[in-house]
Write a protein that holds these residues in place. Structure first.
Motif, PDB file in Angstrom:
ATOM      1  N   PHE A  83       5.499  -2.474  13.441  1.00 39.78           N
ATOM      2  CA  PHE A  83       4.596  -3.014  14.454  1.00 39.78           C
ATOM      3  C   PHE A  83       4.797  -4.517  14.527  1.00 39.78           C
ATOM      4  CE2 PHE A  83       0.551  -4.917  15.761  1.00 39.78           C
ATOM      5  CZ  PHE A  83       0.286  -4.207  16.921  1.00 39.78           C
ATOM      6  N   ALA A  84       4.930  -5.043  15.747  1.00 36.00           N
ATOM      7  CA  ALA A  84       5.088  -6.485  15.961  1.00 36.00           C
ATOM      8  C   ALA A  84       3.714  -7.144  15.932  1.00 36.00           C
ATOM      9  CB  ALA A  84       5.789  -6.749  17.286  1.00 36.00           C
ATOM     10  N   ALA A  85       3.382  -7.766  14.809  1.00 40.94           N
ATOM     11  CA  ALA A  85       2.051  -8.335  14.618  1.00 40.94           C
ATOM     12  C   ALA A  85       1.918  -9.741  15.182  1.00 40.94           C
ATOM     13  CB  ALA A  85       1.702  -8.350  13.135  1.00 40.94           C
ATOM     14  N   GLN A  86       3.018 -10.362  15.587  1.00 45.60           N
ATOM     15  CA  GLN A  86       3.027 -11.687  16.204  1.00 45.60           C
ATOM     16  C   GLN A  86       2.583 -12.804  15.256  1.00 45.60           C
ATOM     17  OE1 GLN A  86       0.844 -11.722  19.900  1.00 45.60           O
ATOM     18  NE2 GLN A  86       1.681  -9.764  20.555  1.00 45.60           N
ATOM     19  N   ALA A  87       2.512 -12.514  13.965  1.00 48.83           N
ATOM     20  CA  ALA A  87       2.098 -13.503  12.970  1.00 48.83           C
ATOM     21  C   ALA A  87       2.521 -12.988  11.601  1.00 48.83           C
ATOM     22  CB  ALA A  87       0.584 -13.711  13.012  1.00 48.83           C
ATOM     23  N   PRO A  88       2.641 -13.871  10.617  1.00 46.32           N
ATOM     24  CA  PRO A  88       2.975 -13.393   9.274  1.00 46.32           C
ATOM     25  C   PRO A  88       1.963 -12.355   8.785  1.00 46.32           C
ATOM     26  CG  PRO A  88       3.055 -15.782   9.380  1.00 46.32           C
ATOM     27  CD  PRO A  88       2.456 -15.331  10.660  1.00 46.32           C
ATOM     28  N   VAL A  89       2.465 -11.350   8.074  1.00 43.83           N
ATOM     29  CA  VAL A  89       1.600 -10.324   7.484  1.00 43.83           C
ATOM     30  C   VAL A  89       1.919 -10.291   5.994  1.00 43.83           C
ATOM     31  CG1 VAL A  89       0.839  -7.929   7.524  1.00 43.83           C
ATOM     32  CG2 VAL A  89       1.709  -8.987   9.622  1.00 43.83           C
ATOM     33  N   THR A  90       1.093 -10.953   5.201  1.00 42.87           N
ATOM     34  CA  THR A  90       1.307 -10.981   3.758  1.00 42.87           C
ATOM     35  C   THR A  90       0.163 -10.341   2.985  1.00 42.87           C
ATOM     36  OG1 THR A  90       0.347 -13.196   3.541  1.00 42.87           O
ATOM     37  CG2 THR A  90       2.718 -13.061   3.916  1.00 42.87           C
ATOM     38  N   ALA A  91      -0.958 -10.120   3.616  1.00 41.97           N
ATOM     39  CA  ALA A  91      -2.133  -9.560   2.938  1.00 41.97           C
ATOM     40  C   ALA A  91      -1.880  -8.129   2.476  1.00 41.97           C
ATOM     41  CB  ALA A  91      -3.336  -9.599   3.872  1.00 41.97           C
ATOM     42  N   PRO A  92      -2.580  -7.681   1.439  1.00 43.34           N
ATOM     43  CA  PRO A  92      -2.472  -6.281   1.012  1.00 43.34           C
ATOM     44  C   PRO A  92      -3.144  -5.354   2.031  1.00 43.34           C
ATOM     45  CG  PRO A  92      -3.412  -7.681  -0.718  1.00 43.34           C
ATOM     46  CD  PRO A  92      -3.454  -8.464   0.553  1.00 43.34           C
ATOM     47  N   PRO A  93      -2.425  -4.352   2.545  1.00 40.95           N
ATOM     48  CA  PRO A  93      -3.055  -3.387   3.450  1.00 40.95           C
ATOM     49  C   PRO A  93      -3.949  -2.427   2.663  1.00 40.95           C
ATOM     50  CG  PRO A  93      -0.631  -3.331   3.564  1.00 40.95           C
ATOM     51  CD  PRO A  93      -1.002  -4.068   2.337  1.00 40.95           C
ATOM     52  N   ILE A  94      -4.844  -1.764   3.366  1.00 46.29           N
ATOM     53  CA  ILE A  94      -5.644  -0.693   2.767  1.00 46.29           C
ATOM     54  C   ILE A  94      -5.651   0.501   3.720  1.00 46.29           C
ATOM     55  CG2 ILE A  94      -7.107  -2.392   1.619  1.00 46.29           C
ATOM     56  CD1 ILE A  94      -9.398  -1.485   3.541  1.00 46.29           C
ATOM     57  N   SER A  95      -5.978   1.690   3.183  1.00 48.07           N
ATOM     58  CA  SER A  95      -6.136   2.888   4.011  1.00 48.07           C
ATOM     59  C   SER A  95      -7.417   3.600   3.595  1.00 48.07           C
ATOM     60  CB  SER A  95      -4.938   3.828   3.854  1.00 48.07           C
ATOM     61  OG  SER A  95      -5.020   4.891   4.773  1.00 48.07           O
ATOM     62  N   TYR A  96      -8.133   4.138   4.586  1.00 47.33           N
ATOM     63  CA  TYR A  96      -9.461   4.711   4.346  1.00 47.33           C
ATOM     64  C   TYR A  96      -9.773   5.679   5.472  1.00 47.33           C
ATOM     65  CZ  TYR A  96     -10.392   1.141   7.822  1.00 47.33           C
ATOM     66  OH  TYR A  96     -10.343   0.381   8.953  1.00 47.33           O
ATOM     67  N   SER A  97     -10.891   6.357   5.351  1.00 53.27           N
ATOM     68  CA  SER A  97     -11.300   7.303   6.384  1.00 53.27           C
ATOM     69  C   SER A  97     -12.664   6.935   6.939  1.00 53.27           C
ATOM     70  CB  SER A  97     -11.351   8.719   5.812  1.00 53.27           C
ATOM     71  OG  SER A  97     -11.780   9.633   6.799  1.00 53.27           O
ATOM     72  N   ALA A  98     -12.823   7.148   8.235  1.00 52.34           N
ATOM     73  CA  ALA A  98     -14.111   6.969   8.900  1.00 52.34           C
ATOM     74  C   ALA A  98     -14.212   8.014   9.998  1.00 52.34           C
ATOM     75  CB  ALA A  98     -14.236   5.564   9.480  1.00 52.34           C
ATOM     76  N   GLY A  99     -15.287   8.785   9.961  1.00 46.52           N
ATOM     77  CA  GLY A  99     -15.468   9.816  10.975  1.00 46.52           C
ATOM     78  C   GLY A  99     -14.387  10.874  10.953  1.00 46.52           C
ATOM     79  N   GLY A 100     -13.835  11.166   9.765  1.00 47.63           N
ATOM     80  CA  GLY A 100     -12.815  12.196   9.648  1.00 47.63           C
ATOM     81  C   GLY A 100     -11.437  11.783  10.122  1.00 47.63           C
ATOM     82  N   LEU A 113       0.863  -1.194   0.000  1.00 45.14           N
ATOM     83  CA  LEU A 113       0.000   0.000   0.000  1.00 45.14           C
ATOM     84  C   LEU A 113       0.885   1.225   0.000  1.00 45.14           C
ATOM     85  CD1 LEU A 113      -2.648   1.718   0.706  1.00 45.14           C
ATOM     86  CD2 LEU A 113      -2.037   1.276   3.107  1.00 45.14           C
ATOM     87  N   THR A 114       0.517   2.247  -0.785  1.00 47.21           N
ATOM     88  CA  THR A 114       1.195   3.538  -0.693  1.00 47.21           C
ATOM     89  C   THR A 114       0.153   4.635  -0.543  1.00 47.21           C
ATOM     90  OG1 THR A 114       2.875   4.971  -1.707  1.00 47.21           O
ATOM     91  CG2 THR A 114       1.308   3.908  -3.194  1.00 47.21           C
ATOM     92  N   THR A 115       0.558   5.756   0.052  1.00 49.84           N
ATOM     93  CA  THR A 115      -0.397   6.807   0.383  1.00 49.84           C
ATOM     94  C   THR A 115       0.120   8.181  -0.011  1.00 49.84           C
ATOM     95  OG1 THR A 115       0.462   7.352   2.592  1.00 49.84           O
ATOM     96  CG2 THR A 115      -1.015   5.445   2.432  1.00 49.84           C
ATOM     97  N   ALA A 116      -0.806   9.152  -0.030  1.00 50.89           N
ATOM     98  CA  ALA A 116      -0.434  10.537  -0.302  1.00 50.89           C
ATOM     99  C   ALA A 116       0.400  11.134   0.817  1.00 50.89           C
ATOM    100  CB  ALA A 116      -1.686  11.390  -0.528  1.00 50.89           C
ATOM    101  N   GLY A 117       0.462  10.460   1.945  1.00 48.86           N
ATOM    102  CA  GLY A 117       1.360  10.874   3.014  1.00 48.86           C
ATOM    103  C   GLY A 117       2.791  10.448   2.772  1.00 48.86           C
ATOM    104  N   SER A 118       3.088  10.043   1.530  1.00 51.81           N
ATOM    105  CA  SER A 118       4.436   9.626   1.104  1.00 51.81           C
ATOM    106  C   SER A 118       4.964   8.463   1.931  1.00 51.81           C
ATOM    107  CB  SER A 118       5.407  10.809   1.148  1.00 51.81           C
ATOM    108  OG  SER A 118       5.050  11.760   0.159  1.00 51.81           O
ATOM    109  N   LEU A 119       4.069   7.483   2.124  1.00 50.93           N
ATOM    110  CA  LEU A 119       4.417   6.284   2.873  1.00 50.93           C
ATOM    111  C   LEU A 119       4.160   5.043   2.027  1.00 50.93           C
ATOM    112  CD1 LEU A 119       2.811   7.218   6.298  1.00 50.93           C
ATOM    113  CD2 LEU A 119       5.261   7.163   5.785  1.00 50.93           C
ATOM    114  N   VAL A 120       4.908   3.988   2.332  1.00 52.60           N
ATOM    115  CA  VAL A 120       4.695   2.669   1.747  1.00 52.60           C
ATOM    116  C   VAL A 120       4.570   1.680   2.897  1.00 52.60           C
ATOM    117  CG1 VAL A 120       5.648   0.855   0.289  1.00 52.60           C
ATOM    118  CG2 VAL A 120       6.026   3.247  -0.315  1.00 52.60           C
ATOM    119  N   PHE A 121       3.474   0.894   2.898  1.00 52.83           N
ATOM    120  CA  PHE A 121       3.228  -0.099   3.938  1.00 52.83           C
ATOM    121  C   PHE A 121       3.365  -1.496   3.342  1.00 52.83           C
ATOM    122  CE2 PHE A 121       0.986   3.641   5.432  1.00 52.83           C
ATOM    123  CZ  PHE A 121       1.196   3.644   6.806  1.00 52.83           C
TER     124      PHE A 121
END
Length: 704
Positions: free
Chosen positions: A532-549, A502-510
């Protein structure tokens, strides 16, 4: 089918008002010529994530900019939700403050995004309906949203439209025959009142690829496009099939031909085109499938169709006469970028074969192509003809073995890359892994598939090449300049399997990693700015969105899908039963914590009555390799998608083993039934698994 409603759904925010609020309050960057940024088409509200790749341009880019490198140190876990056993590597959706997650065999959950409260849950009860299709048991990679409906495909070939408000079924359509090995694991796409779906299965059966487009309101089939020609005696469906047939030889239709569209589909609203990423041949071996003759359209091709009618517009073929399980099925991303002083409407893709392609999406003409990983099968792509300049040994002729870089796992697998119009860079989860091929001992003239085999391509591939040279079995996150066609930066990632991007307009790549971390990088330099230590494999595609501003980032944890076979090449041990499968949601100011994961290191089963029997073990090895390794791992070393059977007591009990493997008592859990296995196959399998556990014990129960 079962719908469980938990709590009332929150009030919906009008999309137009939400868009205005987000633009005013979340620092959304406009992609215009005046800023010098590349442009991407966008129709969804900027705070929503309604499709697999975000919007229909499939760039996996969020225009939200509340979270940046300057404040990401304040981002923390907002909430988490534990998930049951099953595939959890899919991409969620987010619309009007509601998160939609699909896991396992198309089980959908609607979750209130700010709080993590479950709203409703829907289970289509797929394993019981799938029959032998369950043998390619990946689970679902994604769903789609449109017109207040969630579109959910199932492994057994259904498309189900759910009311997004309460999860009730609006309609169901059967898109696949029930009597072959075709199956759905990829996400559908919604566009302009329609929903389109493809399928997989060309590796395991005589399958002819196609896509089906349905009316989003009624489920009625609107049009179907076949990706390879059928039997000429039956007549061709359209001029495109008649044209394609001229590039085939022999009686190809008896093998199906392949060309399944199991993943990539992108809607280009600027040209009203649906663009398909077409899969490999069936069988893989070109010498069997088409007598070694012809380009075999539209295998390994990007094909543009009229979105209203399904009429062929143009194609570009990445691998003419495909013979290695290469395909053009990896994500296809759209952008308007300046090349040579001229603004071009392009698509970008990084398929399995290791070249990064930039193609004019109006005409289908190749603009540029350069390797982004080690490539041995071709020296370059000829820009005049668009064809690869192949290594003459690549087609494993005359009994020779050829080591392919990259192998069919791909330089890039289905886990998506991302394009950021601000940095004008593409971020690719890349793989460096070789596979060797030959077809020694295969009778091409009389070849037939071995019934029920998980993979049978008419060739002898060695997926775990011992002497391919370094680096073999590595991966990285690569930032790629699509105009200059060069690497800008890269970050190594562990093993051969890395996460979607995932990449964002905040100039980040996740991106997540198989070693249990979820990381963020500065998009321009690749500097790690958060982890972040997720304690498990993280291979899924992340997403970013807004809720309540407020901007959120969500990702699922857990290992699964087609990386399952390669546990032997992973630097970490992943237990199917105890790994933490969760939904993780982050925001600035998040203060939640994860419960400590219960995952423990795997150890081999105790088996005091084991007695070696090499002949029986060898028979079991063949059965295992043909039927079981695709889920339980090469050499019986699993990677978390299915149980590690060296760690299971089941092979010690003949009756219990037969009840699971042959009789199917665990079908509801996703374990397929091998009804054709006799006592000899079952005994051989048991012996092989017990022998592998014994070898592990003899090594002192080391990690591997």
């Amino acid at each position: 089918m079962k719908v469980t409603q938990v709590i009332a759904r929150p009030n919906r925010i009008a999309p137009a008002l939400a868009a205005l609020a987000l633009a005013a309050g979340l620092g959304i960057a406009a992609c215009t010529n005046e800023t010098g940024e590349a442009e991407v088409a966008s129709a969804a509200a900027p705070g929503d994530w309604p499709g697999f790749g975000g919007d229909s341009d499939e760039t996996h880019y969020s225009p939200l900019a509340e979270i940046t490198a300057d404040n990401i140190d304040q981002m923390g876990l907002a909430w988490s939700m534990d998930l049951p056993l099953g595939n959890s590597v899919s991409a969620p959706l987010a619309v009007d403050g509601v998160l939609y997650v699909v896991t396992g065999y198309s089980i959908v959950r609607a979750i209130d995004a700010p709080t993590g409260k479950l709203l409703w849950e829907y289970d289509p009860e797929v394993p019981e309906a799938a029959g032998d299709k369950l043998r390619q048991g990946w689970g679902m990679r994604g769903i789609a949203y449109g017109e207040d409906r969630i579109f959910v495909p199932t492994h057994d070939g259904r498309m189900i439209a759910l009311d997004a408000r309460d999860g009730t079924v609006a309609w169901t359509a059967q898109t696949l025959p029930k009597d072959d090995a075709s199956f759905i694991s990829g996400p559908p796409r919604y566009f302009d009142g329609k929903v389109i779906i493809g399928f997989g299965g060309g590796d395991v059966d005589d399958i002819r690829g196609s896509v089906t487009t349905l009316d989003a309101q009624t489920g009625k089939e609107l049009w179907k496009f076949y990706t390879v020609p059928g039997n000429p005696a039956d007549g061709f469906e359209n001029e495109a099939m008649a044209m394609a047939a001229k590039t085939w030889a022999g009686e190809w239709w008896k093998y199906g031909g392949g060309g399944t569209v199991w993943n990539a589909m992108t809607y280009d609203r600027s040209t009203n085109s649906i663009i398909l990423g077409v899969g490999n041949g069936a069988p893989w071996n070109h010498k069997i499938r088409s007598q070694g003759q012809g380009d075999n359209l539209f295998l390994s091709s990007i094909v543009a169709l009229d979105a209203d009618t399904g009429t062929y517009k143009w194609h570009y073929q990445t691998n003419p006469g495909e013979s290695w399980d290469y395909n053009a099925s990896m994500d296809i991303q759209l952008a308007d970028i300046e090349i040579g002083g001229k603004k071009r409407q392009v698509l970008m893709t990084a398929p399995k074969n290791g070249f990064f392609y930039v193609i004019d999406r109006v005409t289908g003409k190749l603009i540029s192509a350069e390797p982004f990983v080690k490539v041995s099968w071709a020296s370059r792509i000829d820009l005049e003809t668009g064809r690869p300049v192949e290594n003459p040994d690549a087609r494993y002729n005359d009994g020779k073995t050829f080591t392919m870089w990259p192998g069919p796992v791909g330089a890039h697998t289905w886990l998506p890359m991302a394009f950021n119009p601000k940095t004008r860079l593409v971020y690719i989860p890349a793989i460096e892994m070789a596979t060797s091929y030959n077809d020694v001992g295969i009778e091409r003239a009389n070849w037939k598939r071995r019934p029920g085999a998980a993979v049978d391509g008419g060739a002898n591939p060695d997926f775990v090449v011992k002497d391919a040279g370094p680096p073999n079995g590595t991966s990285s996150l690569i930032a790629w300049d699509p105009v200059a066609q060069k690497k800008v930066w890269s970050v190594p990632t562990p093993g051969i399997w890395n996460g979607g991007v995932l990449t964002t307009a905040g100039s980040l790549v996740f991106q997540g990693r198989i070693d249990g971390t979820f990381d963020a990088y500065a998009a321009d330099t690749g500097k790690k700015v958060w982890s972040f230590a997720a304690q498990a494999p993280v291979t899924a595609p992340p997403i970013s969105y807004s809720a309540g501003g407020r901007q959120y980032v969500t990702v699922l944890t857990g290992m699964g899908t087609s990386g399952a076979a390669f546990g032997a090449l992973l630097p970490v041990s992943i237990d199917y039963r105890s790994q933490a499968r969760r939904v993780l949601t982050f925001a600035i100011g998040g203060k939640a914590t994860l419960p400590v994961s219960a995952s423990e290191p795997l150890t081999p089963m105790a088996d005091p009555d084991y007695a070696a029997n090499k002949a029986l073990e060898d028979k079991g090895y063949l059965t295992y390799a043909l039927h079981c390794a695709v889920c339980h791992g090469v050499d019986a070393i699993a990677s978390g998608h299915a149980p590690d059977l060296r760690n299971s007591g089941l092979p010690l009990d003949a009756a219990a083993f037969a009840s699971v493997v042959r009789d199917g008592v665990l079908v509801p859990n996703g374990m397929p039934r091998f009804h054709e296995f006799g006592e000899e196959e079952l005994a051989g399998l048991r012996q092989y698994l017990r022998a592998k556990a014994a070898a592990w014990r003899a090594e002192g129960a080391a990690k591997r």
